[in-house]
Design a protein around this motif. Structure first.
Motif, PDB file in Angstrom:
ATOM      1  N   SER A 313      -3.832 -19.503 -16.759  1.00 28.65           N
ATOM      2  CA  SER A 313      -2.373 -19.515 -16.612  1.00 28.65           C
ATOM      3  C   SER A 313      -1.755 -18.205 -17.102  1.00 28.65           C
ATOM      4  O   SER A 313      -0.895 -17.611 -16.447  1.00 28.65           O
ATOM      5  CB  SER A 313      -1.770 -20.692 -17.378  1.00 28.65           C
ATOM      6  OG  SER A 313      -2.224 -21.921 -16.865  1.00 28.65           O
ATOM      7  N   TYR A 314      -2.207 -17.765 -18.289  1.00 24.64           N
ATOM      8  CA  TYR A 314      -1.695 -16.505 -18.835  1.00 24.64           C
ATOM      9  C   TYR A 314      -2.040 -15.327 -17.917  1.00 24.64           C
ATOM     10  O   TYR A 314      -1.192 -14.482 -17.618  1.00 24.64           O
ATOM     11  CB  TYR A 314      -2.293 -16.249 -20.220  1.00 24.64           C
ATOM     12  CG  TYR A 314      -1.637 -17.033 -21.333  1.00 24.64           C
ATOM     13  CD1 TYR A 314      -0.317 -16.802 -21.689  1.00 24.64           C
ATOM     14  CD2 TYR A 314      -2.351 -17.996 -22.043  1.00 24.64           C
ATOM     15  CE1 TYR A 314       0.287 -17.519 -22.722  1.00 24.64           C
ATOM     16  CE2 TYR A 314      -1.764 -18.710 -23.078  1.00 24.64           C
ATOM     17  CZ  TYR A 314      -0.444 -18.469 -23.414  1.00 24.64           C
ATOM     18  OH  TYR A 314       0.147 -19.172 -24.434  1.00 24.64           O
ATOM     19  N   SER A 315      -3.276 -15.292 -17.470  1.00 20.55           N
ATOM     20  CA  SER A 315      -3.730 -14.190 -16.612  1.00 20.55           C
ATOM     21  C   SER A 315      -2.962 -14.153 -15.300  1.00 20.55           C
ATOM     22  O   SER A 315      -2.599 -13.075 -14.810  1.00 20.55           O
ATOM     23  CB  SER A 315      -5.232 -14.326 -16.323  1.00 20.55           C
ATOM     24  OG  SER A 315      -5.981 -14.257 -17.502  1.00 20.55           O
ATOM     25  N   ALA A 316      -2.706 -15.342 -14.735  1.00 23.91           N
ATOM     26  CA  ALA A 316      -1.949 -15.411 -13.474  1.00 23.91           C
ATOM     27  C   ALA A 316      -0.523 -14.907 -13.670  1.00 23.91           C
ATOM     28  O   ALA A 316       0.013 -14.174 -12.830  1.00 23.91           O
ATOM     29  CB  ALA A 316      -1.936 -16.842 -12.953  1.00 23.91           C
ATOM     30  N   TRP A 327       6.483  -4.705 -15.956  1.00 25.59           N
ATOM     31  CA  TRP A 327       5.516  -4.393 -16.997  1.00 25.59           C
ATOM     32  C   TRP A 327       5.908  -4.958 -18.372  1.00 25.59           C
ATOM     33  O   TRP A 327       5.055  -5.414 -19.126  1.00 25.59           O
ATOM     34  CB  TRP A 327       5.333  -2.874 -17.098  1.00 25.59           C
ATOM     35  CG  TRP A 327       4.666  -2.310 -15.882  1.00 25.59           C
ATOM     36  CD1 TRP A 327       5.257  -1.673 -14.843  1.00 25.59           C
ATOM     37  CD2 TRP A 327       3.269  -2.380 -15.572  1.00 25.59           C
ATOM     38  NE1 TRP A 327       4.335  -1.330 -13.883  1.00 25.59           N
ATOM     39  CE2 TRP A 327       3.090  -1.756 -14.306  1.00 25.59           C
ATOM     40  CE3 TRP A 327       2.155  -2.908 -16.234  1.00 25.59           C
ATOM     41  CZ2 TRP A 327       1.849  -1.639 -13.700  1.00 25.59           C
ATOM     42  CZ3 TRP A 327       0.900  -2.792 -15.622  1.00 25.59           C
ATOM     43  CH2 TRP A 327       0.762  -2.171 -14.377  1.00 25.59           C
ATOM     44  N   LEU A 328       7.186  -4.905 -18.668  1.00 28.42           N
ATOM     45  CA  LEU A 328       7.627  -5.418 -19.973  1.00 28.42           C
ATOM     46  C   LEU A 328       7.371  -6.920 -20.095  1.00 28.42           C
ATOM     47  O   LEU A 328       6.950  -7.404 -21.152  1.00 28.42           O
ATOM     48  CB  LEU A 328       9.119  -5.122 -20.183  1.00 28.42           C
ATOM     49  CG  LEU A 328       9.484  -3.649 -20.412  1.00 28.42           C
ATOM     50  CD1 LEU A 328      10.992  -3.482 -20.503  1.00 28.42           C
ATOM     51  CD2 LEU A 328       8.823  -3.124 -21.693  1.00 28.42           C
ATOM     52  N   ARG A 329       7.635  -7.619 -18.996  1.00 29.52           N
ATOM     53  CA  ARG A 329       7.386  -9.061 -19.011  1.00 29.52           C
ATOM     54  C   ARG A 329       5.878  -9.353 -19.096  1.00 29.52           C
ATOM     55  O   ARG A 329       5.460 -10.324 -19.744  1.00 29.52           O
ATOM     56  CB  ARG A 329       7.991  -9.716 -17.773  1.00 29.52           C
ATOM     57  CG  ARG A 329       9.510  -9.824 -17.840  1.00 29.52           C
ATOM     58  CD  ARG A 329      10.064 -10.593 -16.641  1.00 29.52           C
ATOM     59  NE  ARG A 329      11.463 -10.922 -16.835  1.00 29.52           N
ATOM     60  CZ  ARG A 329      12.478 -10.089 -16.566  1.00 29.52           C
ATOM     61  NH1 ARG A 329      12.221  -8.862 -16.095  1.00 29.52           N
ATOM     62  NH2 ARG A 329      13.730 -10.464 -16.768  1.00 29.52           N
ATOM     63  N   ALA A 330       5.087  -8.502 -18.428  1.00 31.91           N
ATOM     64  CA  ALA A 330       3.635  -8.674 -18.503  1.00 31.91           C
ATOM     65  C   ALA A 330       3.147  -8.515 -19.937  1.00 31.91           C
ATOM     66  O   ALA A 330       2.310  -9.293 -20.422  1.00 31.91           O
ATOM     67  CB  ALA A 330       2.948  -7.662 -17.590  1.00 31.91           C
ATOM     68  N   SER A 335       1.520 -10.836 -25.281  1.00 30.00           N
ATOM     69  CA  SER A 335       1.803 -11.062 -26.710  1.00 30.00           C
ATOM     70  C   SER A 335       1.805 -12.559 -27.013  1.00 30.00           C
ATOM     71  O   SER A 335       1.330 -12.994 -28.079  1.00 30.00           O
ATOM     72  CB  SER A 335       3.140 -10.450 -27.100  1.00 30.00           C
ATOM     73  OG  SER A 335       4.230 -11.128 -26.491  1.00 30.00           O
ATOM     74  N   LEU A 336       2.316 -13.369 -26.074  1.00 32.59           N
ATOM     75  CA  LEU A 336       2.285 -14.829 -26.237  1.00 32.59           C
ATOM     76  C   LEU A 336       0.850 -15.337 -26.286  1.00 32.59           C
ATOM     77  O   LEU A 336       0.506 -16.208 -27.087  1.00 32.59           O
ATOM     78  CB  LEU A 336       3.044 -15.514 -25.104  1.00 32.59           C
ATOM     79  CG  LEU A 336       4.557 -15.444 -25.068  1.00 32.59           C
ATOM     80  CD1 LEU A 336       5.078 -16.128 -23.816  1.00 32.59           C
ATOM     81  CD2 LEU A 336       5.149 -16.121 -26.316  1.00 32.59           C
TER      82      LEU A 336
END
Length: 340
Positions: A313-316, A327-330, A335-336
C-alpha cells in the motif's frame, strides 16, 4: 452385537470398553467383533486405535478382511496420515485381500491431502489394472490433486473421462476442475465448465464462482469479472472476502481504479470486513491508473481503519505520487512508512 451397535452410533470408547471386557473374560475375538471395533474408531477419527486394533488382529492371527482394512485405512486418511495409509494399503495386498473402491478412494484422498499428487494419480491409474470401479468420489479426489498441482489439462481430461465411465459429475468435481483452470488463468475453460455445471442443474458454489472470478482477473477480463460478480449477487451466492478480493484484483490488473474504488465502497456497505490484501489492491489500482490523489485517499482510509497497512500500500501510494510529480507527498508517505 454390542460392539456393532457402538460402531453404528460412532461410540468408539464404548466399543473399546466392551472389547476389553470380552478379552478379560477370555471370550474369543472374532473378525466381526474386531472389524466393528476398528470401524467404531474410524468413525470417531481415532486412527491410532484403528491401526492398533488391526495390528492386534494380525498378531493374534485373527483373520482380517476388507472391512477391517478399509476402516483403518480410512481412519488414517481422514487425519492426513498418508504414509501410514500407504503402509496399510501395502499390507492389505500382501494379505491377498482385493482393494475395493472405498480402499482406493481413501488412499488417494490421503495422498492428495499430503500433497503427494503424483502418487495419487499413479494409484488412480492402477484402479483400471485392478478392475476396480471408479465413482464420483474417486474422480473428485484425483481432479483436486491435479488442481493443486496446477495441471488444468489433466484435470479436464479426467473430467471428460468421467463421462466415458458413465460417472455423473457433482459439485465438488466441478469446483475442483474450475479451480484447476483458474490457477493457470484459463478463464475460457473455466467459463465452459461453469456453463456445463449449470446445464447439469448443479448450483454454482462460492468455490466455483470465486475461482471463475479469479480466472477472469488473471486473464485481464475485468468486465466479465464484474458481470459475474453481479450474477453472483443476484443468485444469492455468498460474497465473501475472497470474492471481493478477486474482483478488485481484476480491476487492479487493468488499472481500472474507478471500478476498484466502487467495489471498495461496496465492501464497506456489506457485512464483509475489508482486508490488507483488498485495500492494497485498491491502492495499487489507483497507482496504475495515475490517480495519485485517490491513492493517498485510500491510504488515509486504511490508516484510520483497523486494517493493517502493508508495504504494498505504501509503495503504491509513493509510486502514484512519483508518477504525478508530487515529490513532497511521496516523501511524506515514506516518512509515514518509516514511523510504523
Amino acid at each position: 452385537a454390542v460392539i456393532s451397535a457402538c460402531e453404528k452410533n460412532g461410540e468408539w470408547k464404548e466399543a473399546l470398553q466392551v472389547l476389553a471386557t470380552m478379552l478379560r473374560s477370555k471370550a474369543e475375538s472374532t473378525t466381526v467383533t474386531l472389524s466393528a471395533a476398528i470401524s467404531a474408531c474410524q468413525k470417531g477419527s481415532e486412527w491410532e486405535n484403528s491401526v492398533k486394533l488391526l495390528e492386534d488382529m494380525m498378531q493374534d492371527k485373527v483373520e482380517s478382511n476388507t472391512i477391517s482394512y478399509n476402516a483403518a485405512i480410512s481412519a488414517c486418511a481422514k487425519k492426513s496420515e498418508w504414509e501410514k495409509t500407504v503402509r496399510l494399503f501395502s499390507l492389505m495386498q500382501q494379505s491377498n485381500l482385493k482393494p475395493s473402491t472405498i480402499t482406493f478412494n481413501a488412499v488417494i484422498d490421503a495422498l492428495e491431502l499430503g500433497n503427494r499428487w503424483l502418487e495419487a494419480s499413479q494409484l488412480f491409474a492402477r484402479m483400471t489394472q485392478h478392475e476396480v470401479k471408479m465413482n464420483v468420489i474417486t474422480f473428485g479426489t484425483v481432479i483436486s490433486a491435479r488442481e493443486n498441482s496446477s495441471e488444468w489439462e489433466k484435470a479436464l481430461q479426467l473430467k471428460s473421462l468421467m463421462g466415458q465411465c458413465k460417472v455423473e459429475a457433482d459439485t465438488i468435481t466441478f469446483d475442483a476442475a474450475i479451480s484447476a483452470c483458474e490457477k493457470c488463468a484459463m478463464w475460457e475453460r473455466a467459463l465452459q465448465l461453469s456453463g456445463a455445471m449449470a446445464h447439469s442443474k448443479l448450483r454454482c458454489t462460492s468455490i466455483s464462482s470465486n475461482a471463475l472470478l479469479s480466472a477472469y482477473g488473471k486473464g485481464s477480463e475485468w468486465r466479465r469479472d464484474l458481470q459475474h460478480l453481479g450474477a453472483m449477487a443476484r443468485s444469492k451466492v455468498e460474497l465473501c472476502t475472497i470474492t471481493w478480493g478477486a474482483a478488485i484484483s481484476a480491476c487492479e490488473n487493468d488499472a481500472q481504479w474507478k471500478q476498484a474504488l466502487q467495489l471498495s465502497s461496496a465492501i464497506s456497505r456489506s457485512m464483509v470486513e475489508s482486508t490488507t490484501i483488498t485495500q492494497s489492491a485498491v491502492t495499487s489500482a489507483c497507482e496504475k491508473g495515475g490517480a495519485w490523489e485517490k491513492a493517498l485517499e485510500v491510504l488515509g482510509i486504511i490508516l484510520q481503519s483497523k486494517v493493517q497497512v502493508d508495504a504494498t500500500s505504501y509503495s503504491a501510494a509513493v509510486s502514484a505520487c512519483e508518477k504525478g510529480g508530487e515529490w513532497l507527498r511521496a516523501l511524506w508517505v515514506l516518512s509515514l512508512m518509516a514511523q510504523r
